[in-house]
Design an enzyme around this catalytic site. Structure first.
Site, mmCIF file in Angstrom:
data_model
loop_
_atom_site.group_PDB
_atom_site.id
_atom_site.type_symbol
_atom_site.label_atom_id
_atom_site.label_comp_id
_atom_site.label_asym_id
_atom_site.label_seq_id
_atom_site.Cartn_x
_atom_site.Cartn_y
_atom_site.Cartn_z
ATOM 1 N N ASP A 1 0.982 -1.059 -0.195
ATOM 2 C CA ASP A 1 -0.014 0.257 -0.309
ATOM 3 C C ASP A 1 0.827 1.590 -0.011
ATOM 4 O O ASP A 1 1.887 1.240 0.676
ATOM 5 C CB ASP A 1 -0.909 -0.005 1.341
ATOM 6 N N HIS B 1 4.560 3.963 -3.612
ATOM 7 C CA HIS B 1 5.401 5.200 -4.076
ATOM 8 C C HIS B 1 5.826 6.136 -3.012
ATOM 9 O O HIS B 1 6.848 6.799 -3.175
ATOM 10 C CB HIS B 1 4.598 5.988 -5.167
ATOM 11 N N ASP C 1 -10.388 1.566 -4.934
ATOM 12 C CA ASP C 1 -10.180 3.020 -4.943
ATOM 13 C C ASP C 1 -10.979 3.819 -6.136
ATOM 14 O O ASP C 1 -10.919 5.026 -5.942
ATOM 15 C CB ASP C 1 -8.667 3.548 -4.818
#
Length: 1522
Positions: A453, A456, A577
């Site tokens: 999760d 980045h 999402d």
């Protein structure tokens, strides 16, 4: 064993398949490298490292740079599941019933065809109730279980359920959350962290809370007023004080000042700032000055020592530095105001925003950035909330001291979680590292995969470390992640550093059908009809896995070429999402979107609720309803079941080719098997909000059968304002507000399921928890005849045409199975493909994979070293001799025109091929195959007509009368190419390439077995290292450059004696093969056969390759032309030879030694008779010794009766050369003048040779001719170079002395049986060969060495001309004094031929200098770059007035030649770039080594791309290395 070979050229990321048995990774480099590897390696050579792979995971290697190998995990569901076969579904556990009810839910999921589960975090949630805001990483959430359990019991219960799920065919994975934790996590207070550098941001955040008290905002005018007030109040905060230097630093400067004596210097203000300013505690005015350094620096600037002057200067410096800081603050202030305005506008005014209500300290104007805790240390009370930043650099930690994100308010913060700060290493935050490691190992024990999760935003070094530990526990951990880096390069960085197996990509990001088609295309796969099978699609069954693909485990060794990896994708039709199709497009797009994703050639996935058509994104924070068990007919479940199962089937069977086409709202996806060409074709009509009524054009499939599998149409049933139940909305119309279904509405708008249709547990659980999650009420219909199929006749066979009917509604899909006609896989027999497959051995699918893997292969492997050659092909190539190999494989256009009046094949848009033979096609097709570029002009040409195939056949037919051995290979090619002509257009390039490559590889393999030699015996064809592969490439140039042309030969037809072997029947020599000096420039007529080039090449191209017949013929042919004690440089058929090379005879003598040493004929060769083309002097005749015959040493026509009247032996010719040099010869070239040489001055035609008996060195030449290999004659009148040699090198060149010594040493030790001469007679006195040999040895170091310091032991006439010391002179006794002292590579030739001449320490010193200053990437510089005459770029077309480069005057004044390079390489034992160059058909379509390059290895266009002596000399080197 399977070997994956990587030709390392700075690749960064390589992906390899999961191992079941150990396989090998062979890393081949172009330079000597030390391999730093985490695995066991074996060094096969300086260029090769063998790595054993037996465990999945991520491995970082280092050569000159780092690169990463990621080995796929082994995921099993009964059989291995390839990554492309994954079909994953996301589940939010808090919406599930208690864990004991899970198996029945997952049974339904398994039945739909999913094989992997993604669980959102199951850990104890924090205050927001979001599963991604974890309160306690080490505990499982209590609400997953019916009763209260301790942690061990919870873990056991979960493990048990996951095992049950596994038995249903589902692999369980979970999110791993390392980036942040819930704002109420206990450890935040128990183990607080300190971030003093966030003080200014925290003060701003506190101010915003206070400022928010009792604000009201309902309009944009209110916002303007609020921001005006805020700006004024912000200035009162004086946040710039966190940036500037306080004036107290000036006082400190004054009190600390002392006078110093320093050098006067000047500095920029940025240099001064960097030198003086230090950050301390991050409080206001925390920037301090290094006062001691400031006192020193200021005095160096002022160059004064008085206090007043220096204080004044210091104040100026502080003011200028502060000005920078004030300007930075002004920029920050502007960003702060802009960010707060935009965020407040979104949160409270924008239609698409949440429109939050009252503003207060508890509900501030904008999000709060910090979680506040109680702690005595104020710096530990502020914890930065996690969030994200638009277009941020993921490699920059926005919560670090190097970022201003929290001050500038650019973070979109999540108030429920805190960003974790790990520091750079464990020691920076040991408790946090250990805590997260325990959490990671707990999850790795329970689950088979991790979704990282917020990947980045997670520090790479943290994730890498934790994953490494997780993989120790679970080596087959499947790791996937969602990245928002905004850069493919950064995606690859994360993939290789973390070993990410799949990157999540989202179909819902597409805004129209065109973009969606692009996304489908980009997910993976090769074009339909691809030539090359990429290594990522190599069938896993052939490695020993059992995935049911129809392939079998390899029974022999096989090498797979590995290319730069591309990250593998996990393509989601919708994530947890994403907004749903109903929100972003239309609800009916749910089916078409899912179908297109399912047809993608990668892992795929979805989210629970998508298949039931839940209308809106379910909020992981706010949503309280629970999942329910859907019926098998709900939503798109029936279609999704078919699609998911088909997706996994295609991955298992290897349907790796894909064609995506988009027209209007339609997208078609055709997945095809690369070997059998069976396929599945999906046609989908998208249902974006703006649709068209245009239909897809007719789909035409040539020679392909089609069969309808399924048709589906999705309809959404909704109650509108008039009670009508329509199709959701008509094509082309935007949905009305009544059609746009709200998130919560009346139950009858959803699937019409009564309470009694729900399971009891569901009813009870849903009632307690606020209801169940339902999808829209829909209808999925099958059938409908949305398409028509018509079979029409076409060229050679038929065409299946699929047309789209009007009832093909938006949101509909049609699925077909396709297969090629004539494969024999169905009922048809003896079709075109079946015939091709059987003839090529491809009815065995493994063979097809082997062939496709090798097309475009750049590893240099021999196909038929392991693979059995088709019998028909073996029989077809058996009769081919060297001449026919040259014809079938090579021949440049000028050779071809000379022989059959044809030229190279020209491809429109690409140009002429390098060769007329198969190599020309292979060089071009390798470029195509390597990248599967089916749009290449070569492929267009093949699809547009049969011309290429006709050309191959026609040229062989024209050669057939002269070379009847071509008949069988001609028949074989004709049969197979006729079959290729009958294939569909899409497959012509593929099968043409296969036929050509198979024939090419077979002939190549045959050629390597035509002769026997010690070099060939050293090569293990089945397991070649890079040196052996390089040898093979160079051996083939001996066939490339050795062939027959009509306009020249080795001897005229009237030559009376055998050439190739004793007892040979003497016939006409018209078809005699000869060695071209280079191609394409030196291919025909008098320019083809050059003496010096042939002699330098004979050992490498003929003796080492076992072609002793060719070596013998060339030696005899040139020996027959001896005149003036010289051999010609231009043979010209032996009719008009030219004697302008002083070194040619010495290279020939060297060849005689080598032939006697290496051939079976041995020293008997010295007694072989040679007919003399010209009349020798009386003392060198075996008959008519005392008869004065006109014409001795004169030119006579080859038809003259005296021609070939006199017979000498090879030994006698050798002795004559030596004795004539010993006595000296002077002559003027025959036919001197412009007819012979248009550029040479008259004096240049005067040739002299002789010996300096003081030293024993042979010498010769004059200022106006160039008798060595550096033979460039200036010819440009305007630049003043006409008739001026660039490098005359008259006198005694060092390489000639080395060659002289080489033969003298040989002659001194020959038995009388073969050598009857004790020495040479000079002025009536005998000088023995031993005496001559010793004299040369005695004087060499004295005359040639240039010592480091002046020394009388060495002969230096002009000290002022010495440029470098510790080297050897290039030549002595020259007419131009400075040329003696120039550093050139000719030293190396002498060293290799006669190493005994050189004092060892001197030689080593000289070689070091040569390597440092002359060695280039491919060749060696012909002149020291520090020499005034050095010019490294050769251009024969240069029209300038610069005499140093005009018309290529600098041919040997710096450009880098390859053949001399070998001599330094032989000593230094390195190969540099040569191997890669030989395999690169883009740079090197001629597949040889070039004559020369320009400086630093740059392409030299005028150079011959393949030169005999270049390949020959490197074969000599390889012979030493093997």
């Amino acid at each position: 064993m399977i070997t994956f070979e990587l030709n390392y050229t700075n690749q960064k990321y390589i992906r390899l398949p999961p191992p079941i048995k150990q396989y090998q990774l062979l890393i081949t480099t172009n330079h000597k490298h030390t391999l730093v590897s985490p695995l066991k390696t074996t060094k096969k050579s300086d260029y090769e490292h063998l790595v054993q792979i037996d465990t999945p995971g991520v491995y970082e290697f280092k050569l000159d740079k780092e690169f990463t190998v990621v080995v796929d995990p082994r995921l099993y569901i009964n059989k291995l599941l390839p990554l492309d076969g994954i079909s994953i579904i996301s589940i939010i556990p808090k919406w599930m019933p208690p864990i004991d009810l899970w198996p029945k839910y997952f049974k339904v999921i398994s039945d739909i065809g999913y094989n992997m589960i993604h669980f959102a975090p199951l850990n104890t949630r924090g205050i927001s109730n979001s599963p991604y805001s974890i309160k306690d990483q080490l505990t499982l959430s209590n609400d997953l279980f019916r009763k209260e359990l301790n942690e061990k019991e919870k873990e056991e219960e979960l493990e048990k359920v996951l095992h049950e799920i596994r038995k249903l065919g589902l692999i369980s994975t979970t999110d791993i959350v390392w980036n942040h934790t819930s704002c109420d996590s206990p450890f935040l207070t128990e183990h607080p962290e300190c971030a003093p550098y966030l003080r200014s941001a925290f003060e701003l955040d506190e101010f915003l809370l206070d400022f928010s008290q009792d604000l009201k905002m309902e309009t944009h005018q209110d916002l303007d007023q609020i921001m005006s007030t805020f700006a004024l109040e912000l200035d009162k905060l004086k946040l710039y004080e966190f940036s500037i230097i306080h004036k107290e630093q000036i006082d400190l400067f004054i009190t600390s000042f002392k006078k110093l004596t320093v050098k006067h210097e000047s500095f920029t203000i940025k240099q001064i700032e960097k030198e003086l300013v230090r950050e301390t505690d991050f409080k206001r005015f925390h920037k301090k000055i290094n006062i001691d350094r400031a006192i020193e620096l200021v005095q160096s600037i002022t160059n004064q020592q008085d206090l007043e002057t220096n204080v004044k200067e210091f104040k100026r410096i502080v003011d200028e530095i502060n000005l920078i800081y004030y300007q930075e603050w002004d920029a920050d202030r502007q960003i702060i105001l802009e960010q707060i305005r935009n965020r407040a506008k979104f949160l409270r005014l924008d239609d698409h925003g949440p429109k939050l209500g009252q503003i207060s300290r508890e509900q501030p104007l904008v999000d709060t950035y910090f979680t506040r805790i109680q702690h005595e240390n104020p710096d530990m009370r502020m914890l930065a909330n996690n969030g994200w930043i638009w277009n941020a650099d993921p490699l920059v930690n926005f919560a670090s001291k190097d970022s201003k994100a929290y001050l500038q308010r650019t973070v979109i913060a999540w108030g429920d979680c805190v960003k974790l700060r790990y520091g750079d290493k464990r020691e920076d935050s040991p408790w946090l590292w250990d805590h997260q490691l325990e959490y990671t190992l707990k999850m790795a024990k329970l689950f088979k995969g991790f979704r990282i999760d917020n990947c980045h935003s997670t520090p790479i070094h943290v994730a890498s470390n934790l994953l490494s530990e997780a993989r120790k526990l679970n080596p087959d951990l499947y790791v996937y992640a969602e990245l928002f880096t905004g850069s493919e390069e950064k995606d690859v960085l994360f993939v290789r550093k973390l070993g990410i197996n799949s990157l999540i990509r989202e179909a819902m990001n597409a805004w129209d059908p065109h973009e969606l088609s692009r996304l489908v295309h980009r997910q993976g796969g090769s074009p339909v009809g691809s030539l090359h099978l990429k290594n990522e699609y190599f069938p896993l069954d052939m490695l020993g896995h059992d995935i049911g693909s129809g392939y079998t485990e390899m029974e022999h060794d096989f090498v797979v070429n590995v290319k730069e990896g591309v990250p593998h994708n996990l393509f989601m039709d919708c994530t947890h999402d994403n907004e749903t199709p109903h929100q972003k497009r239309t609800a009916i797009d749910t089916l078409s979107n899912a179908a297109l994703v399912a047809m993608s050639n990668c892992a795929i996935g979805s989210v629970k609720g998508y298949d039931e058509i839940v209308p809106k994104l379910l909020d992981v924070v706010q949503e309280t309803r629970k999942y329910r068990l859907p019926k098998a007919i709900e939503g798109i479940i029936p279609a999704k079941t078919v699609l998911n199962r088909l997706h996994t089937k295609m991955a298992r069977l290897g349907y790796s080719e894909i064609h995506v086409n988009q027209e209007h709202d339609y997208i078609s996806v055709h997945r095809v098997h690369p070997i059998t060409h069976e396929g599945y074709l999906l046609i989908a009509r998208c249902a974006f909000k703006h649709q068209t009524s245009e239909r897809h054009s007719t789909i035409k499939l040539r020679n392909q059968h089609v069969k309808l599998i399924e048709e589906y149409t999705l309809e959404i049933l909704t109650v509108t304002h008039n009670g009508h139940i329509p199709y959701e909305h008509a094509p082309g119309d935007a949905p009305t507000k009544q059609d746009m279904l709200p998130h919560r509405t009346r139950p009858n708008l959803y699937h019409s399921l009564s309470q009694n249709e729900l399971h009891y547990d569901e009813v009870q659980y849903c009632d307690i928890h606020g209801g169940c999650i339902f999808g829209l009420n829909s209808r999925l219909t099958t059938g409908g005849n949305m398409t028509n199929v018509e079979v029409l006749p076409s060229d050679y066979s038929f065409e299946s045409q699929i047309s789209i009917n009007l009832n093909f509604k938006p949101g509909s899909i049609v699925l077909y199975k396709t297969w090629m006609a004539g494969t024999g896989l169905n009922e048809e027999k003896d079709g075109v493909l079946q015939q091709l497959w059987e003839s090529l051995g491809m009815q065995n699918k493994n063979v097809g994979v082997e062939i496709m893997s090798r097309l475009g292969d750049l590893t240099g492997q021999l196909w038929f070293a392991h693979q059995k050659m088709p019998k028909s092909l073996e029989e077809a190539i058996a009769p081919l001799t060297a001449s026919e190999v040259n014809i079938t494989m090579y021949r440049v256009g000028s050779e071809e025109y000379d022989t059959i009046k044809e030229t190279e094949y020209e491809v429109p848009g690409f140009g002429k091929l390098a060769y007329c033979g198969l190599q020309g096609f292979v060089s071009a097709l390798t470029l195509v195959a390597t990248s599967n570029n089916l749009g290449h002009p070569v492929c267009d040409n093949l699809r547009n007509g049969p011309w290429m195939m006709d050309y191959i056949i026609l040229r062989l037919k024209k050669h057939l009368p002269m070379f009847p051995n071509l008949a069988k290979i001609l028949d074989w090619l004709s049969y197979h190419l006729e079959l290729v002509k009958r294939l569909p257009l899409a497959f012509k390039p593929k099968y043409f390439t296969i036929v050509v490559f198979v024939a090419y590889e077979a002939i190549k393999f045959h050629a390597l077995h035509l002769t026997k030699s010690k070099l060939l015996e050293k090569i293990d064809f089945r397991s070649m290292n890079s040196n052996e592969k390089f040898a093979i490439q160079n051996i083939l140039t001996s066939y490339q450059l050795y062939g027959s042309v009509k306009t020249t030969s080795l001897v005229p037809n009237n030559y009376p004696l055998p050439l190739h072997h004793p007892g040979e029947k003497v016939e006409k020599w018209d078809n005699l093969c000869s060695l071209a000096a280079g191609l394409p420039h030196f291919s025909t007529e008098y320019c083809r056969v050059w003496g010096r080039d042939v002699f330098i090449s004979i050992r490498g191209l003929f003796l080492l390759t076992g072609n002793f017949k060719a070596a013998r013929a060339h030696l005899i042919a040139f020996g027959s032309t001896l005149k003036h004690g010289l051999l010609p440089n231009l043979l010209d058929h032996g009719i008009f030879p030219r004697y302008n090379a002083r070194d040619a005879c010495w290279f020939w003598l060297s060849n005689v030694v080598e032939y006697c040493t290496e051939s079976d004929e041995g020293l008997d060769f010295l007694n072989v008779q040679v007919a003399r083309r010209f009349v020798p002097l009386p003392q060198y005749r075996n008959q008519d010794k005392d008869v004065n015959i006109d014409g001795q040493d004169d030119f006579i026509p080859h038809t003259d009766s005296r021609c070939y009247k006199y017979i000498s032996t090879i030994g006698e010719i050798c002795h004559e050369i030596l004795e004539r040099h010993a006595n000296g010869v002077e002559f003027r070239e025959w036919n001197a003048g412009s007819n012979l040489d248009h550029a040479m001055r008259d004096e240049g035609f005067n040739i002299s040779i002789g010996t300096d008996w003081r030293t024993g060195f042979v010498r010769g030449g004059n200022r106006w001719n160039c008798g060595t290999w550096m033979d460039k004659m200036g010819d440009f009148e305007r630049a003043g170079t006409r008739g001026v040699p660039a490098t005359p090198r008259d006198g005694s060149p060092i390489e000639i002395i080395g060659l002289q010594k080489y033969f003298l040493n040989f002659a001194s030790n020959l038995p009388e049986k073969y050598w009857k001469w004790k020495g040479v007679t000079v002025e009536g006195k005998l000088i023995t060969y031993k005496e001559w040999n010793d004299k040369v040895q005695e004087h060499f170091e004295f005359e040639f060495f240039i010592p480091l310091e002046d020394d009388e032991k060495y002969h230096l006439e002009r000290f002022d001309l010495v440029n470098k010391r510790g080297i050897y002179k290039d030549c002595i006794a020259t007419s131009i004094a400075f040329t003696k002292y120039q550093l050139r590579p000719n030293i190396c030739i002498a060293m290799v031929k006669s190493p005994e001449l050189f004092e060892p320490d001197h030689a080593r010193m000289c070689l070091k200098i040569i390597k440092e200053h002359l060695l280039g990437p491919l060749g060696i510089k012909t002149l020291d770059p520090s020499d005034w005459a050095y010019r490294g770029v050769y251009d024969n077309n240069n029209q300038s007035n610069d005499p140093s480069i005009a018309h290529g005057f600098n041919y040997h004044q710096g450009p880098e030649w390859l053949w001399v390079d070998e001599y330094i390489e032989e000593i230094e034992n390195i190969l540099l770039e040569h191997k890669a160059f030989m395999l690169d058909t883009e740079r090197n379509p001629y597949q040889g080594l070039p004559e020369l390059t320009n400086k630093d290895g740059l392409l030299c266009p005028p150079s011959c791309p393949t030169q005999a002596w270049s390949s020959a000399q490197f074969l000599e080197l390889i012979n030493e290395l093997l």
